[in-house]
Write a protein that holds these residues in place. Structure first.
Motif, short mmCIF file in Angstrom:
data_model
loop_
_atom_site.label_atom_id
_atom_site.label_comp_id
_atom_site.label_asym_id
_atom_site.label_seq_id
_atom_site.Cartn_x
_atom_site.Cartn_y
_atom_site.Cartn_z
N PRO A 97 26.02 -2.40 -56.34
CA PRO A 97 25.60 -1.77 -57.60
C PRO A 97 26.47 -2.14 -58.78
O PRO A 97 26.00 -2.12 -59.93
N ARG B 293 15.23 -15.95 -51.93
CA ARG B 293 13.81 -15.56 -51.86
C ARG B 293 13.09 -16.31 -50.74
O ARG B 293 12.28 -15.72 -50.01
N HIS C 237 24.61 -12.76 -49.72
CA HIS C 237 23.34 -12.33 -49.15
C HIS C 237 22.62 -13.51 -48.49
O HIS C 237 22.01 -13.35 -47.43
N TRP D 294 13.79 -7.62 -62.17
CA TRP D 294 15.15 -7.11 -62.03
C TRP D 294 15.13 -5.61 -61.72
O TRP D 294 15.92 -5.12 -60.90
N HIS D 295 14.25 -4.89 -62.38
CA HIS D 295 14.19 -3.44 -62.21
C HIS D 295 13.46 -3.04 -60.92
O HIS D 295 13.58 -1.89 -60.49
N SER D 296 12.69 -3.96 -60.34
CA SER D 296 11.81 -3.56 -59.24
C SER D 296 12.09 -4.28 -57.93
O SER D 296 11.19 -4.44 -57.11
N GLY D 297 13.33 -4.69 -57.70
CA GLY D 297 13.63 -5.22 -56.37
C GLY D 297 14.62 -6.35 -56.30
O GLY D 297 15.19 -6.60 -55.23
N LEU E 109 17.57 -6.62 -57.34
CA LEU E 109 18.93 -6.15 -57.07
C LEU E 109 19.10 -5.60 -55.65
O LEU E 109 20.21 -5.28 -55.26
N ASP E 110 18.01 -5.49 -54.89
CA ASP E 110 18.11 -4.97 -53.53
C ASP E 110 19.04 -5.85 -52.70
O ASP E 110 18.94 -7.08 -52.71
N GLY E 111 19.94 -5.23 -51.99
CA GLY E 111 20.87 -5.97 -51.15
C GLY E 111 22.12 -6.44 -51.87
O GLY E 111 23.00 -7.06 -51.26
#
Length: 336
Positions: free
Chosen positions: A81, A21, A157, A71-74, A76-78
């Protein structure tokens, strides 16, 4: 020394989430980590604020729900899946006393403004459950993740974002070299760097069961159960099920015990008998960093030191919330 340079002490899910972050926010980040596998390696990976809720833990519920939204809104980006291994949890009871506990939790959740719907047909939802199990409730927004895959993906990442890696440190002064701010995120070892932090190790054992040809198929969701007053969870993985977890004070002992493994197997098979045909692939124990009130310690210690520890059984669930909380502190610092 750059005003926007950061050292994160700890390479578990919390330290990596914080580092990623901060790197996304433009900070120069260095992570100090050891080669040892800590609590993040021996986790079930449930993101389950409703399923784990209990009266008296109102603040933890609020933080968990806030973090689940992240968790649901970003968050997991990058990330790949396949990190997510299940969507939805089913909480069930084995006997009448356990069913009464479920009603207690349901009523408490409703009082907090988060009602859940009870069912008396749990086997219609999850057919692999034992025949006598009827009572339960669903938590459709909850997730499960592969803890080991997630930790590796976060580290990858971080590397892509330019995070630097370094070895462990024994003092804060060592971590401060070349950076302006330090985040203590090394779990049960945090008090060694900042005496007075109320964090202690609590042992938890976890089993990994591997599906074999001819066995019944994997469950489709997390199943969390109360078995004669004990809690057990069954978390799907790509190749099997994680079963956990015991919880008791035993210093820094990480050797799995016969009693702990036996209780987990007994309870898992009482909930889902078909698991008795699976392969017992692994038995491991880790040390959760616990606080007296089960609420993590996240925030500022002084003008150059932040802390993110004490997440107990909720480290993976609260990783996004923790990262955002630390990022907010860094933003204030950058503007000062």
């Amino acid at each position: 020394m750059s005003e926007e340079s950061l050292a994160v002490i700890g390479g578990g899910v919390i330290g990596l989430a914080v580092a990623r972050r901060a790197a996304l926010a433009g900070w120069s980040v260095r992570v100090h980590r050891s080669g040892q596998r800590g609590a993040s390696w021996v986790a079930g990976g449930m993101l389950a604020p409703h399923s784990e809720a209990w009266p008296g833990e109102e603040k933890l519920l609020r933080l968990g729900l806030e973090s689940l939204r992240l968790w649901h809104s970003g968050f997991l980006d990058g990330l790949p899946p396949e990190v997510v291994t299940a969507r939805e949890s089913l909480v069930v009871a084995v006997d009448r006393a356990d069913a009464a506990d479920l009603r207690t939790v349901r009523e408490w959740l409703a009082a907090q403004g988060h009602p859940v719907a009870m069912t008396t047909a749990a086997r219609e939802i999850e057919p692999l459950l034992a025949q006598g199990i009827r009572h339960g409730f669903r938590a459709p927004d909850e997730l499960a993740i592969d803890n080991r895959l997630l930790v590796d993906a976060l580290a990858d990442h971080c590397t892509e974002l330019g995070v630097h890696w370094a070895g462990p440190v024994e003092t804060l002064d060592q971590a401060r070299v070349g950076v302006h701010t330090v985040v203590i995120a090394n779990g049960i070892d945090a008090p060694a760097l900042w005496p007075g932090l109320a964090v202690r190790p609590v042992k938890g054992e976890v089993l990994r069961l591997r599906w074999r040809r001819g066995c019944m198929p994997l469950p489709q969701r997390v199943v969390r159960a109360r078995v004669h007053g004990r809690q057990v969870y069954l978390v799907p993985r790509a190749d099997g099920v994680v079963v956990g977890a015991t919880q008791y004070e035993h210093g820094r002992d990480t050797a799995p015990s016969v009693t702990g493994a036996r209780e987990l197997l007994d309870d898992a098979c009482a909930v889902m008998p078909a698991l008795g045909e699976y392969e017992l692939a692994e038995c491991a124990a880790g040390l959760r960093p616990m606080t007296p009130d089960n609420v993590p310690i996240v925030g500022r210690l002084d003008e150059r030191t932040l802390v993110a520890t004490g997440h107990g059984r909720s480290g993976f669930l609260l990783a996004p919330w923790t990262a955002e909380r630390i990022a907010a502190e860094l933003l204030v610092e950058a503007r000062a």
